[in-house]
Motif scaffolding. Structure first.
Motif, short mmCIF file in Angstrom:
data_model
loop_
_atom_site.label_atom_id
_atom_site.label_comp_id
_atom_site.label_asym_id
_atom_site.label_seq_id
_atom_site.Cartn_x
_atom_site.Cartn_y
_atom_site.Cartn_z
N GLY A 261 1.17 -1.01 -0.02
CA GLY A 261 -0.09 0.24 0.22
C GLY A 261 0.24 1.09 0.20
O GLY A 261 0.46 2.69 0.23
N GLY A 262 2.20 0.73 0.13
CA GLY A 262 3.16 2.63 -0.71
C GLY A 262 3.31 2.88 -1.67
O GLY A 262 4.44 3.37 -1.58
N PHE A 263 2.73 2.68 -2.67
CA PHE A 263 3.06 3.13 -4.04
C PHE A 263 2.79 4.97 -3.92
O PHE A 263 1.24 5.09 -2.81
CB PHE A 263 1.76 2.74 -4.53
N ASP A 264 3.23 5.71 -4.62
CA ASP A 264 3.57 6.43 -3.99
C ASP A 264 2.72 7.79 -5.41
O ASP A 264 3.28 8.05 -6.21
CB ASP A 264 4.74 7.10 -3.88
N VAL A 265 1.21 8.07 -5.24
CA VAL A 265 0.32 8.91 -5.57
C VAL A 265 0.79 9.83 -5.79
O VAL A 265 1.11 10.74 -7.36
CB VAL A 265 -1.32 8.79 -4.98
N ALA A 266 1.05 11.14 -4.71
CA ALA A 266 1.47 12.07 -5.10
C ALA A 266 2.84 12.94 -5.76
O ALA A 266 2.37 13.50 -6.96
CB ALA A 266 2.53 12.57 -3.75
N GLY B 92 4.78 13.40 -11.50
CA GLY B 92 5.20 12.32 -13.18
C GLY B 92 4.81 13.00 -14.02
O GLY B 92 4.97 13.10 -14.81
N LEU B 93 3.08 13.24 -14.02
CA LEU B 93 2.39 13.63 -15.55
C LEU B 93 2.12 14.34 -15.54
O LEU B 93 1.86 14.90 -16.58
CB LEU B 93 0.99 13.03 -14.09
N ASP C 276 -7.20 17.16 -12.28
CA ASP C 276 -7.28 15.63 -13.70
C ASP C 276 -5.98 14.88 -13.66
O ASP C 276 -6.12 13.60 -13.24
CB ASP C 276 -7.12 15.91 -14.93
N ALA C 277 -4.67 16.05 -13.21
CA ALA C 277 -3.56 14.37 -13.23
C ALA C 277 -3.86 13.39 -11.71
O ALA C 277 -3.71 12.81 -11.81
CB ALA C 277 -2.27 15.80 -12.60
N THR C 278 -4.36 14.71 -10.65
CA THR C 278 -4.36 13.99 -8.99
C THR C 278 -5.23 12.77 -9.20
O THR C 278 -5.09 11.19 -9.22
CB THR C 278 -4.64 14.60 -8.13
N GLY D 85 3.78 16.25 -18.52
CA GLY D 85 2.92 17.11 -19.59
C GLY D 85 1.58 16.05 -20.58
O GLY D 85 0.32 16.81 -20.92
N LEU D 86 0.87 15.25 -19.01
CA LEU D 86 0.19 14.37 -19.87
C LEU D 86 -1.32 14.59 -18.86
O LEU D 86 -1.89 14.44 -19.72
CB LEU D 86 0.29 12.63 -19.14
N ALA D 87 -1.65 16.11 -17.96
CA ALA D 87 -1.82 16.05 -17.27
C ALA D 87 -1.97 17.29 -16.32
O ALA D 87 -1.11 17.38 -15.25
CB ALA D 87 -2.25 15.16 -16.32
#
Ligand SMILES: Nc1ncnc2c1ncn2[C@@H]1O[C@H](COP(=O)(O)OP(=O)(O)OP(=O)(O)O)[C@@H](O)[C@H]1O
Ligand SMILES: [Mg+2]
Length: 333
Positions: free
Chosen positions: A248-253, A258-259, A269-271, A263-265
């Motif tokens: 459960g330690g995947f870093d969403v922030a 990174g996104l 939206d990016a969140t 320039g992908l979002a």
């Protein structure tokens, strides 16, 4: 048969079993193609009356007759046969009692149907008998007609009974032609010329059935073959990332940043995208962890393992040849 230095040199009858829907018919067909490669002649036998072989090779339903169904890589022929227990019984009666006509009459009276339904052991010995006859059959030159026979067998739960013909028939006949016939069949099935392969997915139920099936086979004195891990998905991420994600330690922030950076979002939206992606990563990581556990369980069976990829577009004819190539590369055939 010339030696190819494969894992199963000397095996002429390859029986393919596994939990329902794991890919028995697919693997049996690909194995037949692989074995036929380079100018050999292989017979692919189906016993469940479902015409799965015809479907997979894109052909009309097979009659009770050996028919060439495919050309193998580098030349070589795959023949196919859908064994029909009633036809096998008529053939058997003709062979042992010279009574084909009487057999036809019995069919009309529903007695053939009766015999094959009421005594499943008898039905099985007719089907395995037809298969082993093809294994033993010799041409005028004294050589075996088929270099190998591949049997698309019943699923794991029924396969030991299906192959353990002597035991099943013992209750029906202690002496006489049926007994002799079943001893002959059993002689082939329990010889080093036979190998029983299991197809499985890396999931709990099919793996458990495979382990149970192997144990049952050993107890019955039937020769075990290899395990085909089918529909294997390649792992998309490094192990360290997977390990973290499972906990459960995947870093969403970090992913959000990174996104944005790529320039992908941007903004909310990016969140949102990052959160959705993170869920997928965790799911993928969980599944990968389960798969590792299942691999470890299978390793305990101590039999050779082979892997076949999950074909993204399903198994069309081209996919079948792809699986056959993979089978050859892995030294199965
Ligand atoms: N490696 C693969 N990649 C993608 N799809 C596959 C693969 N192997 C099998 N399939 C698909 O999975 C389904 C089940 O395969 P198959 O019919 O060979 O299984 P089976 O064990 O013979 O099933 P049954 O128990 O019903 O006889 C089919 O739709 C087949 O095309
Ligand atoms: Mg099948």
């Amino acid at each position: 048969m010339d030696s190819r230095d494969t894992d199963w040199d000397g095996v002429r009858l390859h029986v393919v079993t596994g939990k329902g829907g794991t890919g028995k018919t697919t693997v049996a067909a690909a194995l037949a193609l692989a074995l036929a490669a380079g100018g050999r002649k292989v017979l692919l036998v189906e016993v469940e009356g479902r015409q799965g072989i015809a479907q997979i090779f894109d052909r009309p339903p097979l009659p009770y007759e050996e028919r060439r169904i495919a050309v193998a890589p580098d030349g070589g022929d795959v023949y196919a046969l859908a064994v029909d227990p009633e036809e096998a019984m008529l053939e058997y009666m003709e062979m042992f009692y010279g009574m084909r006509t009487a057999g036809r009459a019995l069919t009309k009276m529903g007695i053939v149907d009766f015999a094959t339904t009421v005594a499943p052991g008898f039905r099985d010995v007719l089907v395995t008998g037809k298969t082993t006859e093809a294994v033993r059959r010799k041409g005028k030159n004294g050589r075996r007609v088929y270099d190998a026979v591949v049997l698309d067998a019943p699923p794991t739960g029924r396969v030991a009974r299906f192959l353990n013909v002597t035991k099943e028939v013992a209750g029906l006949a202690r002496v006489g032609p049926i007994k002799n016939h079943s001893d002959l069949v059993s002689g082939v099935l329990k010889s080093p010329e036979t190998a029983v392969h299991f197809v499985t997915l890396l999931e709990e139920m099919p793996v458990q059935e495979t382990l149970d099936g192997i144990a049952e086979l050993r107890a019955a004195g039937l020769p075990q073959g290899g395990i085909f891990l089918n529909m294997v998905r390649e792992s998309l991420l490094p192990q360290a990332v997977l390990d973290t994600a499972v906990k459960g330690g995947f870093d969403v922030a970090e992913l959000t940043l990174g996104l944005k950076a790529a320039g992908l979002a941007d903004g909310d939206d990016a969140t949102k995208i990052a959160e959705a992606l993170a869920e997928e990563v965790v799911e993928h990581a969980r599944r990968t962890a389960i798969e590792r556990g299942e691999r470890a369980s299978l390793a305990e069976a101590a039999v050779p393992q082979y892997e076949l990829p999950l074909l993204a577009d399903g198994v069309d004819l081209a996919g079948l040849y792809e699986l056959a190539a993979s089978i050859r590369t892995q030294g199965v055939a």
